[in-house]
Design an enzyme around this catalytic site. Sequence first.
Site, PDB file in Angstrom:
ATOM      1  N   CYS A  13     -10.348  -4.981  -0.064  1.00  0.00           N
ATOM      2  CA  CYS A  13     -11.459  -4.021  -0.068  1.00  0.00           C
ATOM      3  C   CYS A  13     -12.285  -4.182  -1.350  1.00  0.00           C
ATOM      4  O   CYS A  13     -11.878  -4.860  -2.309  1.00  0.00           O
ATOM      5  CB  CYS A  13     -10.931  -2.590   0.069  1.00  0.00           C
ATOM      6  N   ALA A  29      -0.626  12.105   1.625  1.00  0.00           N
ATOM      7  CA  ALA A  29      -1.125  13.143   2.526  1.00  0.00           C
ATOM      8  C   ALA A  29      -2.523  13.593   2.114  1.00  0.00           C
ATOM      9  O   ALA A  29      -3.322  14.029   2.958  1.00  0.00           O
ATOM     10  CB  ALA A  29      -0.164  14.331   2.539  1.00  0.00           C
ATOM     11  N   CYS A  30      -2.819  13.506   0.832  1.00  0.00           N
ATOM     12  CA  CYS A  30      -4.185  13.687   0.340  1.00  0.00           C
ATOM     13  C   CYS A  30      -4.822  12.290   0.400  1.00  0.00           C
ATOM     14  O   CYS A  30      -4.700  11.490  -0.528  1.00  0.00           O
ATOM     15  CB  CYS A  30      -4.156  14.243  -1.082  1.00  0.00           C
ATOM     16  N   TYR A  31      -5.441  11.977   1.513  1.00  0.00           N
ATOM     17  CA  TYR A  31      -5.797  10.594   1.866  1.00  0.00           C
ATOM     18  C   TYR A  31      -6.435   9.750   0.748  1.00  0.00           C
ATOM     19  O   TYR A  31      -6.072   8.585   0.587  1.00  0.00           O
ATOM     20  CB  TYR A  31      -6.719  10.569   3.093  1.00  0.00           C
ATOM     21  N   ASN A  47       0.841  -1.196   0.000  1.00  0.00           N
ATOM     22  CA  ASN A  47       0.000   0.000   0.000  1.00  0.00           C
ATOM     23  C   ASN A  47       0.877   1.247   0.000  1.00  0.00           C
ATOM     24  O   ASN A  47       1.955   1.279   0.605  1.00  0.00           O
ATOM     25  CB  ASN A  47      -1.031  -0.001   1.132  1.00  0.00           C
ATOM     26  N   GLU A  59      -2.867  -4.606  -3.210  1.00  0.00           N
ATOM     27  CA  GLU A  59      -3.349  -5.471  -4.294  1.00  0.00           C
ATOM     28  C   GLU A  59      -3.348  -4.723  -5.622  1.00  0.00           C
ATOM     29  O   GLU A  59      -2.932  -5.253  -6.656  1.00  0.00           O
ATOM     30  CB  GLU A  59      -4.771  -5.950  -4.001  1.00  0.00           C
ATOM     31  N   CYS A  77     -10.544  -3.129  -4.659  1.00  0.00           N
ATOM     32  CA  CYS A  77      -9.568  -4.114  -5.152  1.00  0.00           C
ATOM     33  C   CYS A  77     -10.266  -5.329  -5.742  1.00  0.00           C
ATOM     34  O   CYS A  77      -9.819  -5.888  -6.745  1.00  0.00           O
ATOM     35  CB  CYS A  77      -8.626  -4.524  -4.035  1.00  0.00           C
TER      36      CYS A  77
HETATM   37  N1  THU Z   1      -5.191  -1.853   2.521  1.00  0.00           N
HETATM   38  C1  THU Z   1      -4.599  -2.605   1.553  1.00  0.00           C
HETATM   39  O1  THU Z   1      -3.571  -2.214   0.989  1.00  0.00           O
HETATM   40  N2  THU Z   1      -5.153  -3.791   1.238  1.00  0.00           N
HETATM   41  C2  THU Z   1      -6.213  -4.355   1.894  1.00  0.00           C
HETATM   42  O2  THU Z   1      -6.598  -5.465   1.572  1.00  0.00           O
HETATM   43  C3  THU Z   1      -6.889  -3.610   2.971  1.00  0.00           C
HETATM   44  C4  THU Z   1      -6.420  -2.229   3.199  1.00  0.00           C
HETATM   45  C5  THU Z   1      -4.542  -0.588   2.910  1.00  0.00           C
HETATM   46  C6  THU Z   1      -5.219   0.669   2.471  1.00  0.00           C
HETATM   47  C7  THU Z   1      -4.669   1.639   3.504  1.00  0.00           C
HETATM   48  O3  THU Z   1      -3.388   2.079   3.072  1.00  0.00           O
HETATM   49  C8  THU Z   1      -4.504   0.823   4.748  1.00  0.00           C
HETATM   50  O4  THU Z   1      -4.464  -0.526   4.316  1.00  0.00           O
HETATM   51  C9  THU Z   1      -5.624   1.005   5.758  1.00  0.00           C
HETATM   52  O5  THU Z   1      -6.854   0.832   5.164  1.00  0.00           O
END
Ligand code: THU
Length: 146
Positions: free
Chosen positions: A99, A58-60, A54, A67, A102
């Site tokens: 999520c 900063a810009c959420y 992941n 994935e 993804c």
């Molecule tokens: N995140 C992923 O990269 N994959 C997942 O399967 C679940 C969530 C990341 C997104 C964000 O950077 C952090 O986890 C918290 O949600």
Amino acid sequence: MAQESPASTLVPELVQQLLLSSREAKKSAYCPYSHFPVGAALLTEDGRIFTGCNVENACYPLGVCAERTALQKAISEGYKRFRAIAISSDLQDDFISPCGACRQVMREFGTSWAVYMTKPDGTYVVRTVQELLPCSFGPEDLQKIQ
Ligand code: THU
């Protein structure tokens, strides 16, 4: 369009390699806001592995999941047929689950491949993309109207 065959079973050694690759990829996670590192490892049909982590911002809303990072890397290198993806996180008691965004991006590249959702102790549950995103909308649907 011909029915896709169900996800083929990976030999245990390949599963382990994929799991380890996703765990290794997690080390590169850029997650200063959530402090929730995630790693992914994507297996192409011809046996290559693309990893991803992941990458937050900063810009959420601009943050990208592990994935999708792996998928973008593979697609941009010319690979779009996949056998499996493994996902790792630091959650001790839960299998990390992708999520909805993804799942939809995975679905773009077929519904019958496998998603290995892991725990740090090396255990996992595996589901097909179809199982994770039933009744989905995909590229085939766009071809149904002229
Ligand atoms: N995140 C992923 O990269 N994959 C997942 O399967 C679940 C969530 C990341 C997104 C964000 O950077 C952090 O986890 C918290 O949600």
